[in-house]
Design a protein around this motif. Structure first.
Motif, short mmCIF file in Angstrom:
data_model
loop_
_atom_site.label_atom_id
_atom_site.label_comp_id
_atom_site.label_asym_id
_atom_site.label_seq_id
_atom_site.Cartn_x
_atom_site.Cartn_y
_atom_site.Cartn_z
N GLU A 80 0.01 -6.59 -4.97
CA GLU A 80 0.26 -6.67 -3.59
C GLU A 80 -0.32 -5.57 -3.10
O GLU A 80 -0.48 -4.36 -3.48
CB GLU A 80 1.75 -6.79 -3.26
N VAL A 96 3.96 -3.37 3.36
CA VAL A 96 4.31 -3.60 1.97
C VAL A 96 5.71 -3.04 1.48
O VAL A 96 6.61 -3.77 0.86
CB VAL A 96 3.45 -2.85 0.98
N HIS A 144 5.94 -9.96 -2.81
CA HIS A 144 5.97 -9.91 -4.36
C HIS A 144 7.18 -9.39 -4.90
O HIS A 144 7.56 -8.66 -4.66
CB HIS A 144 4.64 -9.36 -4.88
N VAL A 150 -1.41 -10.86 -1.37
CA VAL A 150 -0.36 -11.01 -2.31
C VAL A 150 -0.74 -11.95 -3.80
O VAL A 150 -1.50 -12.76 -3.22
CB VAL A 150 0.81 -11.49 -1.84
#
Ligand SMILES: Nc1ncnc2c1ncn2[C@@H]1O[C@H](COP(=O)(O)OP(=O)(O)O)[C@@H](O)[C@H]1O
Ligand SMILES: [Mg+2]
Length: 282
Positions: free
Chosen positions: A216, A223, A229, A278
């Motif tokens: 990712e 994030v 992920h 991702v």
């Protein structure tokens, strides 16, 4: 990157930009330092490309070309003590790279430049210049290492877990210095860490690496706040337990086993929102 039959780094696509930092986050053994060694030309990649200033670094040949590249790409290591020579003062550690990089400076100008470097990393020259490494704290030593890296006016700075051996109470102030300097000096920085929570303090962008593959990558806030992920979620959940891999006896071990299994296939990277990539199972 292959070590014999073992593949330490397989899929690591990213760019570094002047004045900005990318955090490369992953647990121990995920391939972070291998990535740093490829970028600094300590290791030669078995496949793939690295571009700097329009040239493919993996094809650099000749002593002078390598010397130029190595001074443009500076490294700060995890262990602040091992990187400094115990026999030499701080002044010596900074004067040497300056003398090599700026032979045009007079002795007086070089002395001023050393003072300026120390102030840039928030150390008082009057107190620090004559000290030996053992007379300083870990945080002060890491600041000296940063000043030494800055002495050659690098385009790229790679910091491999620069605060993980420092006292928890001073980590953030050292990271603040890294963040401010890369911005002020227009340095492209790769900040390597196993502690995803610290990415927020330093890096505009974050890439999460698992077993040699970036799973990712995107703007740090996205994030961390909207991880997509499963492995990124695992890292975030494990923040209070950082430092040790998610092994047996850890409350996250069952989740970790599940994530590992789902991550074993290469899959493909897809852009879920602009700039946020991702890896999905193929
Ligand atoms: N010179 C080498 N020879 C063989 N295996 C290596 C070598 N260097 C690293 N490795 C292996 O590659 C993997 C990634 O290592 P490394 O890049 O140091 O991870 P990290 O920095 O994320 O902890 C590990 O499994 C490590 O054991
Ligand atoms: Mg490492």
């Amino acid at each position: 990157m292959h070590f014999g039959a073992f593949c330490a780094l397989d899929s690591a696509d990213f760019s570094l930009y002047s004045g900005r930092a990318l955090a490369l986050v992953g647990e121990s053994g995920s391939g972070k330092s291998t990535c740093a060694k490829l970028l600094t030309h300590v290791l030669t990649a078995s496949a793939g490309h690295i571009f700097h200033a329009g040239r493919d670094v993996t094809k650099l040949r000749g002593r002078q070309a390598l010397l130029n590249y190595r001074s443009a790409v500076q490294m700060v290591f995890q262990d602040p003590f091992a990187a400094l020579n115990p026999a030499h003062t701080v002044e010596h550690h900074l004067t040497r790279p300056l003398a090599l990089h700026r032979p045009d400076l007079s002795t007086a100008q070089r002395r001023d430049a050393v003072d300026e470097l120390l102030r840039a990393v928030d150390l008082d020259p009057a107190i620090t210049l004559r000290k030996h490494p053992h007379e300083m704290s870990g945080g002060q030593r890491q600041r000296v290492n940063l000043a030494r890296a800055l002495a050659v006016n690098p385009a790229v700075l790679i910091a491999d877990e620069p605060t993980s051996m420092l006292d928890v109470s001073i980590r953030l102030s050292v990271l603040d210095t890294f963040r401010d300097l890369k911005r002020e000096r227009g340095i492209a920085m790769l900040y390597i860490t196993h502690d995803i929570a610290t990415a927020r303090y330093v890096a505009e962008e974050t890439a999460v690496i698992f077993r040699g593959r970036i799973v990712e990558r995107g703007p740090t806030a996205q994030v961390i706040d909207s991880p997509r992920h499963a492995y990124t979620r695992l890292l975030l959940a494990a923040v209070p337990e950082v430092g040790s891999p998610f092994g047996a006896g850890n409350s996250l071990a069952p989740l970790a086993a599940q994530v590992r299994e789902s991550c074993d296939r290469p899959g493909t990277l897809r852009e879920v929102t602009p700039g946020h990539w991702v890896r999905f199972a193929a």
